[in-house]
Scaffold this active site. Structure first.
Site, PDB file in Angstrom:
ATOM      1  N   GLU A  38       0.823  -1.216   0.000  1.00  0.00           N
ATOM      2  CA  GLU A  38       0.000   0.000   0.000  1.00  0.00           C
ATOM      3  C   GLU A  38       0.858   1.269   0.000  1.00  0.00           C
ATOM      4  O   GLU A  38       0.752   2.115   0.904  1.00  0.00           O
ATOM      5  CB  GLU A  38      -0.953  -0.012   1.195  1.00  0.00           C
ATOM      6  CG  GLU A  38      -1.932  -1.154   1.178  1.00  0.00           C
ATOM      7  CD  GLU A  38      -2.917  -1.152   2.348  1.00  0.00           C
ATOM      8  OE1 GLU A  38      -3.957  -1.802   2.231  1.00  0.00           O
ATOM      9  OE2 GLU A  38      -2.615  -0.500   3.384  1.00  0.00           O
ATOM     10  N   GLU A  98      -6.175  -8.080  -0.534  1.00  0.00           N
ATOM     11  CA  GLU A  98      -6.801  -8.091   0.793  1.00  0.00           C
ATOM     12  C   GLU A  98      -8.297  -7.864   0.601  1.00  0.00           C
ATOM     13  O   GLU A  98      -8.712  -6.793   0.149  1.00  0.00           O
ATOM     14  CB  GLU A  98      -6.214  -6.991   1.686  1.00  0.00           C
ATOM     15  CG  GLU A  98      -4.736  -7.151   1.982  1.00  0.00           C
ATOM     16  CD  GLU A  98      -4.177  -6.031   2.855  1.00  0.00           C
ATOM     17  OE1 GLU A  98      -4.999  -5.296   3.471  1.00  0.00           O
ATOM     18  OE2 GLU A  98      -2.947  -5.877   2.924  1.00  0.00           O
TER      19      GLU A  98
END
Length: 660
Positions: A149, A305
């Site tokens: 991320e 995710e």
């Protein structure tokens, strides 16, 4: 298909460093028994790999990878550069990120470093090479996730190394201070530079900073983030050429089109629709906008995710997915292009900053309803995974949201883009939409919305004109076409670059006072509500198709339509709300090859998938109630093998194969 992917990937994120050795094998055995086939590991464990500088030990991860192989589980490994260890930042404090107000970030969380630090880059390359060499010969390791991320925790840094790198980047781009001063308009407020050492990163000032500087800084920081990632990619390509490379976006100040082309095999994404559910049950549907943006960058991707349980940190907690929502949200990802889904995470960690971010299992490690739902989905994917592996989501409409304009939306905040309202309005009519950044892709669509596209240069204009001439439909909203790539206003009549394309001039404009939204736009016997801003349009070659209903611009043109080649250009002299989009799109539906099943309520999302020569539709009910539908025929839900026509149960998913 994507590199090294031969089956639909369905699995979990797993953290062997969090658990005792004696339970890891049991975990992996249960993961396999649940019907899963892949795990992601390793992205936050730098301090375990390199306890002190230059001393490496990968034993715990080697053991986990070998156990995964024993149980037939594939592995995606993450490079650990999002979490540099304490010894690194203590010894090399120049690697720490610095905020705009000059606060130095410190060890104690994650993503606390700056991507331009030479020492951080050196040590990152070393740990990545060590990992690559260690795991290059493991056949069950199928790919790499770079970092984690990027730009999530802190989207911009202003450290000394950032300033040094920024000067180098500017020298590369402009060549001379004279050219830089001109490009930024530095004659205004006596901002001209006479020495390169005077040039620095944006800093706190008594009033607002130069928007040209701020846009260039975002371009620079995107380049530095991509460069930091590509240093790792180069090593992984060299040492493990048979394994794919991805990264889990989307976060701010990264030009993902450029990133994917330069350094990734494909993009990945982390999907948490229950951020939407904080406001209202069923609002997880709005998360499809993010998935449509991912698809606009890369039409097939992995959700690295996927929401499993309630998520949160110490200052917030998201709602627990209700029975059926975990499966529903997974199909939401599949519908929008995912060829792999990994739930975050297998079991909830009982300590640390994400102790509230729940996985499939809770702290007690007992089977629960979420695991039962995962097993149901695994069985369905075992049966239909090949369809979803190859299927591509079909959209006739795109929203063009390029990097420069998206960044400028964050700089010029006196109004906000209506991209979200346009997207939600179109999806409420079950019109599939891609959100694209690359203007080269517009020829793939019949209708393209260009919300608040302030920055348009000659190259972009040529592409837009060619699209319209070839029978495409363009829809612009207010403040479009009026700035160049230096973030300067064109010294010409509004709407600047697109004046001839739109066939109009803007004779007047005003912001709408914050509490004064009683103005109206009369359109096709409907009353629309302008938002934020009003432009008074004077048609030239265009026709007026809607007028304002009051104020000093009463009866003057609010919406115009211009024939251009075989296509047309709509100019909306304000900003859309969701209701306005729904009303306007009814006029444009004739321009679309839009299949309508019948009457589908707004709570149900319809997505068209093309897999080989076969057409499928996914219908997803986000409501916590059963909803009535009125389909044009009776269909079989392939997932349940039951007929469906009049009702879809709450959180239910319907997969339909169309006869051709």
């Amino acid at each position: 298909m994507k590199k090294n992917i031969e089956e639909f990937l369905y699995g979990v994120c797993y953290y062997p460093e969090h658990w005792e050795d004696e339970i890891i094998e049991d975990d992996l055995k249960r993961i396999k028994e649940a019907g899963l086939n892949v795990i992601r590991m390793g992205e936050f464990a730098w301090s375990k790999y390199e306890v002190e500088e230059g001393v490496f030990n990968f034993d715990f991860l080697i053991s986990a990878v070998e156990l995964a192989s024993k149980y037939g589980l594939k592995v995606i490994l993450g490079t650990p550069t999002a979490t540099p260890p304490a010894w690194l930042t203590k010894k090399y404090p120049e690697s720490l990120a610095v905020t705009y107000d000059r606060k130095v970030m410190h060890h104690g969380s994650r993503q606390h470093v700056n991507h331009t630090s030479k020492k951080l880059r050196e040590l990152s390359k070393r740990i990545v090479r060590k990992m690559a060499e260690e795991f290059k010969d493991y056949d069950n390791v199928i790919g790499w996730q770079i970092d984690n991320e990027l730009n999530c925790g802190l989207e911009l840094s202003y450290a000394d190394s950032d300033a040094e790198a920024f000067r180098k980047w500017l020298k590369n781009k402009y060549g001379s201070l004279k050219a830089l001063n001109k490009a930024w308009g530095n004659v205004f407020w006596s901002l001209e530079f006479t020495d390169w050492e005077q040039v620095s990163v944006p800093k706190p000032t008594p009033t607002k900073e130069n928007p040209s500087l701020l846009l260039d800084y975002r371009r620079f920081y995107s380049d530095m983030t991509i460069e930091f990632s590509n240093l790792q990619t180069e090593i992984l390509r060299e040492v493990t050429p048979d394994k794919f490379i991805t990264h889990n976006g989307l976060f701010n100040v990264i030009d993902y089109d450029k990133y994917i082309k330069e350094g990734l095999d494909f993009l990945s994404y982390d999907s948490y629709p229950h951020f939407g559910e904080r406001n209202k049950v069923g609002d997880g549907k709005k998360w499809s906008r993010n998935l449509s943006r991912v698809r606009g960058y890369d039409n097939k991707f992995i959700v690295m995710e996927q929401a499993s349980g309630p998520g949160g940190q110490v200052d917030y907690l998201l709602p627990t997915p209700e029975p059926g929502q975990l499966r529903l949200w997974s199909y939401q990802s599949i519908a929008h292009g995912a060829f792999g889904i990994l739930h975050f995470r297998w079991r909830t960690c009982p300590y640390g900053a994400e102790e509230l971010w729940h996985g499939i299992l809770d702290y007690d490690n007992q089977d629960n309803r979420r695991l039962k739902e995962v097993k149901q989905l695994a069985a369905e994917l075992n049966k239909f995974g090949d369809i979803f592996l190859e299927a591509e989501t079909q959209a006739d409409v795109a929203i063009l949201s390029d990097f420069d304009n998206k960044m400028n939306d964050q700089i010029e905040t006196y109004i906000k883009s209506d991209e979200n309202e346009i997207y939600q309005g179109l999806r409420a009519e079950n019109i599939s939409v891609d959100i694209i950044s690359d203007i080269e892709l517009i020829d793939n669509y019949q209708l393209v919305f260009c919300p608040r596209m302030m920055i348009i240069d000659d190259s972009m204009l040529a592409k837009l004109k060619a699209f319209a001439k070839a029978s495409g439909t363009l829809v612009f909203t207010a403040r479009s076409g009026i700035k160049d790539k230096n973030n300067h206003y064109y010294r010409q009549e509004f709407p600047g670059k697109i004046r001839e394309l739109a066939g109009i001039s803007i004779r007047d404009f005003t912001v709408i006072p914050e509490k004064e939204y009683e103005q109206g736009i009369k359109f096709d016997q409907e009353l629309l509500k302008p938002e934020q801003f009003v432009e008074v349009i004077e048609p030239d070659t265009a026709q007026s198709i809607a007028n304002y209903t009051n104020r000093y611009y009463n009866k003057q043109t609010a919406i115009s339509e211009n024939s251009y080649g075989a296509g047309k250009v709509i100019y909306y002299g304000s900003f859309f709300n969701k209701d306005g989009v729904r009303k306007v799109i009814k006029k444009l539906k004739d321009d679309l090859n839009h299949h309508k099943f019948g009457e589908i309520p707004e709570e149900v999302e319809v997505v068209k998938l093309l897999s080989g020569d076969k057409i499928y539709y996914l219908l997803l009910n986000y409501s916590d109630q059963a909803v009535r539908i009125d389909l044009d025929s009776e269909y079989i839900n392939l997932l349940t093998e039951k007929k469906v026509k009049k009702v879809i149960e709450k959180y239910e998913v319907v997969l339909i194969k169309m006869d051709q």
